[in-house]
Write a protein that holds these residues in place. Structure first.
Motif, PDB file in Angstrom:
ATOM      1  N   GLU A 701       0.658  -1.207   0.099  1.00 49.76           N
ATOM      2  CA  GLU A 701      -0.037  -0.051  -0.110  1.00 49.76           C
ATOM      3  C   GLU A 701       0.974   1.156   0.024  1.00 49.76           C
ATOM      4  O   GLU A 701       0.555   2.141  -0.686  1.00 49.76           O
ATOM      5  CB  GLU A 701      -0.962  -0.042   1.450  1.00 49.76           C
ATOM      6  N   VAL A 702       1.952   1.142   0.605  1.00 45.46           N
ATOM      7  CA  VAL A 702       2.886   2.404   0.784  1.00 45.46           C
ATOM      8  C   VAL A 702       3.577   2.772  -0.661  1.00 45.46           C
ATOM      9  O   VAL A 702       3.531   3.703  -1.169  1.00 45.46           O
ATOM     10  CB  VAL A 702       3.810   2.064   2.025  1.00 45.46           C
ATOM     11  N   SER A 703       3.948   1.275  -1.254  1.00 47.91           N
ATOM     12  CA  SER A 703       4.781   1.632  -2.275  1.00 47.91           C
ATOM     13  C   SER A 703       3.645   2.287  -3.402  1.00 47.91           C
ATOM     14  O   SER A 703       3.800   2.986  -4.427  1.00 47.91           O
ATOM     15  CB  SER A 703       5.044   0.505  -2.820  1.00 47.91           C
ATOM     16  N   ARG A 704       2.303   2.040  -3.306  1.00 48.18           N
ATOM     17  CA  ARG A 704       1.288   2.741  -4.179  1.00 48.18           C
ATOM     18  C   ARG A 704       1.222   4.195  -4.243  1.00 48.18           C
ATOM     19  O   ARG A 704       1.099   4.769  -5.254  1.00 48.18           O
ATOM     20  CB  ARG A 704       0.050   2.103  -3.515  1.00 48.18           C
ATOM     21  N   VAL A 705       1.714   4.652  -3.049  1.00 42.91           N
ATOM     22  CA  VAL A 705       1.769   6.228  -2.972  1.00 42.91           C
ATOM     23  C   VAL A 705       2.673   6.756  -4.103  1.00 42.91           C
ATOM     24  O   VAL A 705       2.665   7.491  -4.963  1.00 42.91           O
ATOM     25  CB  VAL A 705       1.979   6.740  -1.769  1.00 42.91           C
ATOM     26  N   LEU A 706       3.869   5.821  -3.999  1.00 40.62           N
ATOM     27  CA  LEU A 706       4.932   6.267  -5.124  1.00 40.62           C
ATOM     28  C   LEU A 706       4.654   5.804  -6.582  1.00 40.62           C
ATOM     29  O   LEU A 706       4.558   6.804  -7.365  1.00 40.62           O
ATOM     30  CB  LEU A 706       6.280   5.580  -4.907  1.00 40.62           C
TER      31      LEU A 706
END
Lengths: 787, 234
Positions: A701-706
């Motif tokens: 999910e965090v990578s999704r922000v990038l």
């Protein structure tokens, strides 16, 4: 080593991947510059030396039969340095083990003197000796194409007689560096040979004793080309001169020139793109580095380092990356340039190759790269220079975000907060996002241009061979014959249909603009070799007036309704004013068409024909070939399918290499841009991302922000890339358009689909590499430090 | 009173070999349901390390932490992520708000992934920021930002609130407002709350004060009468 230099080295080691990505993009720019300019210079130098040493002509002309004594008159023309009168004739050639008939150009060699213009380079063997009537030398390409060595022989149909020719020498001529058979698009070594025989032998064979039918001149340095052409035309007029032309219109020279222009164009278009992209990448990482190192910069200044010392420190970082890029690019460019030059020299026929080593070129490449790098770095370095020590020690003001469009993102609630984060970050740095998108768009454009060229060539082939010239073959007679001869052609074995055509040399004039051309007459309802209008729809040839090709219309600056002066260069040499009745489109050569009877009438020779377009029953083709090989009146046969196959093979080979290069470059740029942009985002946002992890968001999910941000930029870049690609394509194809051929720029949807896929794949790979770093975020460390 | 965290012989060693740092040297402690505990001690005394392990941000070198009836020290990384998501609310010294999200969106960030969250607006109203919901962090004062962070932590109705120097970057007046918000959520929602500080005065608002020094718990004080944040000063 000073401590600052040690910091520099450690910074570089830390950022090695980003630095290498930039250096590689820069290397592409340097390599294309060195490659194309290097190959251009080597080939240009080789050509100049070849022309000079082997006395390539400046002006060329043909006639029907001029007395040998006229050569002296021509030599006396003001500005003429040397005259080479000779005999030449198209013949049919029959080589053992070759089904289809080939064409040859027989040229005389003087026996009692040296060749004054267009001398031969003797590669093997010797020149023919007088008195030995079967001895001949042939051009090297033809010999290679048939694996003919010294002592082997083949047959030619000369003046009705099948004559055996024994090869005693293999030669190259500056006049046939690019040996193109009549009606062909590509040199076909097997189907077109240039054959030299002693003058007395040819004079006897062609019944041209004491006469010549072709002449080449060399001019004095201060000779006036226009005047010389005019005087030569005047001298040859009584003897059936068909109009003299200058070197720039000589077929071999014009093609070679076209290739060199293309190389030159590549040197102008490609390097700036790469250098621009690398300047942008440098701008991106350096501005980030300097904002991360504000405190360090403040500290350096507080310790007493001067502003210049600080600026110089960061400039050195840029220069080291640039030096790496230039070194890689120079090595790559030198290697590829050599390869390209050798490839060209194999395609063309050069007796030797002069590699130009150009130290100035390397200096130029280095200079331009340094300039581009400094341009990219300038703003950041100035910032480092100007940052006061006290300010530098304080953290920068917090990032200010604003709600766009009345907080549309917030109110619509269409996206999760993670997506909103990505999108807001994107719009917070509009210039940077736009630049990143531009970089990616360029990488989409490159394979688009490459594959688009392939699409365009296929489109051109379709137009030329399947819409316009649909005949299976074109037969050209040795000399014009009465229109009834079409019956004779019809009676050859395997002929399904035959249509007569007439080709008349003429000079067309509109005011001071003029061009020499063969006007082609065809039946009004011609169905085999059709005439297409500017929308590529077949049209009828009107009973009067000229149907003029768009390129020719442009050269003469005429449109429908204008009147053109036509100076016939044969027969009674009439001068007629003819109206332009339609403008038509053709991609090969310069074209002026007329209805065949109208053309014959205008010429004043009665209805005649130069040859015929034919459709052939494939099952009887061998029988037809056999008959053609023994039919004396035929001068040459052009086979569409063979020409087409060769054309495709040559183009495929050349384009496959180019395409590989373009796709490679696209991957390098896409990778470099996406990787750098994602790394910088990560460094700017590591705190935010770690916070998300702490709040309980998973790694994915965090990578999704990038990825939302990078992915949006990559997606937005795609259509921009298509537009840039099309723009480039049009620019390149229109800059390549010559009188010899034009390629319309056409690009298929799947071409852009493939280039987008290539670039997106490169982007995904680089994003995944950055994702590994997201997974390794140190949650505790990041929460302890203040931004 | 039920025990939320049961800590036994917990040890944490940073680094290996020559540069070994003993952050926790085998501590025993409990945190009880609904209590507000203040972890007091100088920097480097081990209180943050303990908080990080309790919050599932860090793993212990030895010893055990039981969260209710589950062994927290045996959790995988994935289980720790889920644990944080469902049970823990964090408040940090530097707020750690997402600058690109408004106050409301910062709270929604947590509620979107929580099983039983409050409305973000209610959470913001609780900390007295009902009228600042559409402001971005850069448009808020430090105290306001920290209250948004508290709203973000409580909005998911966590069982535990872990606060690492929540007033460390604030002046005393603003700090009092922030502590007010913490005490209020502790009382209204019954959230077990652990607050780290090196500020002795703050100990007054707690049920219990756990003193740290050099990786060990030196003393545990129980406050018979608790002060309100308005009463303390520093």
């Amino acid at each position: 080593m000073s401590v600052l230099d040690r910091k520099l080295i450690r910074d570089l080691i830390r950022m090695w991947a980003q630095s290498l990505a930039i250096a590689l993009v820069m290397a592409c720019g340097v390599a294309t510059l060195i490659l194309s300019v290097g190959a251009f210079r080597s080939l240009d130098e080789t050509r100049t030396a070849y022309y000079e040493r082997y006395r390539f002509g400046d002006v060329f002309a043909t006639a029907v039969r001029a007395p040998m004594s006229l050569a002296n008159t021509i030599a006396a023309i003001d500005g003429v340095a040397a005259v080479e009168p000779r005999l030449q004739q198209q013949v049919l050639v029959d080589v053992e083990n070759m089904r289809e008939p080939a064409s040859g150009l027989m040229i005389s060699l003087p026996m009692e003197r040296d060749v004054a213009v267009n001398a031969l380079f003797l590669e093997e063997g010797r020149l023919p000796e007088p008195g030995r009537s079967n001895e001949a030398v042939v051009n090297a390409k033809f010999a290679e194409g048939h694996k003919l060595g010294l002592g082997s022989s083949f047959h030619a149909l000369i003046n009705g007689a099948r004559t055996r020719l024994d090869i005693v020498g293999i030669v190259r001529s500056p006049q046939y560096i690019y040996a193109l058979g009549p009606g062909e698009m590509m040199p076909d070594a097997r189907r077109y040979g240039v054959i030299w025989m002693p003058e007395p032998t040819l004079a006897a064979l062609f019944d041209l004793d004491g006469a010549f039918n072709a002449v080449s001149l060399r001019m004095l340095r201060d000779g006036n080309e226009t005047e010389i052409i005019r005087a030569l035309d005047d001298a040859l007029e009584p003897y059936g001169g068909t109009g003299a032309y200058a070197r720039k219109d000589q077929m071999s020279h014009a093609f070679l020139d076209g290739e060199l222009t293309q190389l030159d164009g590549m040197a102008r278009i490609m390097p700036p793109i790469f250098l621009l992209v690398s300047a942008f990448l440098i701008n991106m990482i350096l501005s980030r580095l300097i904002s991360l190192e504000r405190e360090q910069i403040g500290l350096m200044k507080a310790l007493g380092y001067g502003r210049l010392a600080v600026a110089w420190h960061y400039l050195k970082l840029v220069l080291v990356i640039t030096a790496l890029g230039v070194a890689i690019g120079a090595a790559l460019g030198t290697w590829a340039g050599r390869g390209l030059t050798i490839q060209y020299s194999e395609f063309f026929s050069f007796p030797f190759l002069i590699f130009q080593s150009s130290p100035d070129l390397y200096l130029l490449a280095a200079g331009i790269s340094v300039a581009a790098a400094i341009l990219g770095a300038l703003r950041s370095i100035l910032e480092a220079f100007a940052l006061p020590a006290a300010v530098a020690m304080r953290p920068p003001a917090p990032a200010v975000y604003r709600a766009l469009f009345g907080d549309l993102l917030g109110r619509v609630r269409l996206f999760s907060q993670l997506t909103v984060m990505g999108l807001r970050h994107l719009t917070r740095h509009p210039v940077r996002s736009a630049m990143t998108a531009f970089g990616i768009a360029v990488s989409v454009a490159l394979p688009g241009v490459g594959m688009g060229t392939l699409d365009s060539i296929e489109d051109m082939i379709d137009t030329v061979y399947f819409q316009a010239d649909r005949q299976d073959a074109t037969i050209t007679f040795m000399a014009e014959r009465g229109i009834d001869a079409v019956e004779d052609v019809q009676n050859l074995p395997g002929i399904i249909r035959a249509e007569a055509f007439l080709s008349v040399p003429a000079r067309l004039r509109n005011g001071h603009r003029s061009r020499q051309i063969g006007i082609v007459g065809k039946p009004a309802k011609t169905d085999l070799s059709r005439v297409l209008d500017v929308n590529l729809e077949p049209v009828l040839l009107p009973e009067t007036g000229l149907s003029i090709g768009d390129r020719m219309a442009m050269i003469l600056d005429v449109q429908v309704g204008d009147v053109v002066r036509v100076e016939m260069l044969t027969g009674e040499r009439r001068v007629v004013d003819a109206p332009v009745t339609q403008v038509v489109r053709h991609y090969l050569g310069l074209n002026v068409f007329m209805e065949i009877n109208a053309l014959a009438q205008m010429t004043g020779t009665g209805t005649r024909m130069s040859g015929a377009y034919i459709d052939v029953d494939a099952t009887e083709i061998d029988e037809l070939y056999r008959t053609i090989k023994s039919t004396p009146v035929l001068g040459s046969v052009t086979l569409q399918s063979v020409a087409l196959q060769l054309f495709r093979e040559t183009m495929r080979e050349n384009i496959a290499i180019m395409l590989g290069v373009y796709i490679g470059l696209a991957v390098v740029i896409a990778f470099g841009v996406v990787y750098n942009s994602a790394r910088i985002q990560l460094s700017e946002r590591s705190r935010e991302l770690a916070t998300l992890r702490v709040l309980g968001f998973r790694r994915g999910e965090v990578s999704r922000v990038l990825f939302v941000e990078t992915g949006t930029i990559v997606l937005v870049a795609q259509p921009i890339g298509w537009v840039i690609g099309t723009g480039f394509g049009v620019l390149i194809t229109s800059s390549l358009a010559t009188d010899l051929f034009r390629i319309p720029f056409v690009v298929n949807a799947d071409t852009y689909a493939i280039s987008s896929l290539v670039v997106i794949a490169a982007a995904v790979v680089s994003a995944l590499i950055v994702r590994r770093r997201v997974n390794r975020l140190d949650l505790i460390q990041v929460l302890k430090t203040r931004e | 009173m039920k025990t939320v965290f049961d800590i036994r012989d917990l040890t944490k060693v940073y680094g290996t070999g020559e540069v070994e740092v003993q952050a926790l040297r085998g501590i025993d402690a409990t945190l009880n349901e609904g209590e507000l505990a203040v972890l007091l001690g100088p920097s480097g005394s081990g209180k943050s390390t303990l908080l990080n392990i309790l919050g599932g941000l860090d793993v212990a070198t030895a010893g055990s932490v039981r969260f209710k009836d589950r062994e927290l020290t045996a959790f995988t990384d994935r289980q720790l992520t889920l644990f944080r998501r469902e049970h823990v609310g964090f408040v940090f010294q530097f707020y750690n708000l997402i600058p690109s999200l408004t106050a409301r969106e910062n709270v929604a960030l947590a509620t979107e992934i929580a099983p039983n969250p409050m409305d973000p607006a209610d959470a913001l109203a609780m900390v007295g920021l009902g009228d600042r919901m559409t402001h971005f962090p850069a448009q808020l004062s430090g105290g306001e930002q920290q209250r948004v962070a508290i709203a973000r932590a409580v909005a998911k109705r966590p069982e535990i609130m872990l606060c690492d120097e929540p007033t460390g970057a604030l002046d005393s007046k603003t700090g009092a407002l922030v502590l007010e918000a913490l005490v209020q959520t502790n009382q209204e929602l019954g959230t077990t709350t652990a607050v780290i500080t090196h500020n002795v005065a703050i100990g007054g608002i707690a049920n219990r004060v756990i003193h740290f020094a050099d990786g060990l718990i030196t003393r545990v004080d129980t406050n018979e009468t608790r002060l309100t944040p308005g009463d303390i000063e520093w």
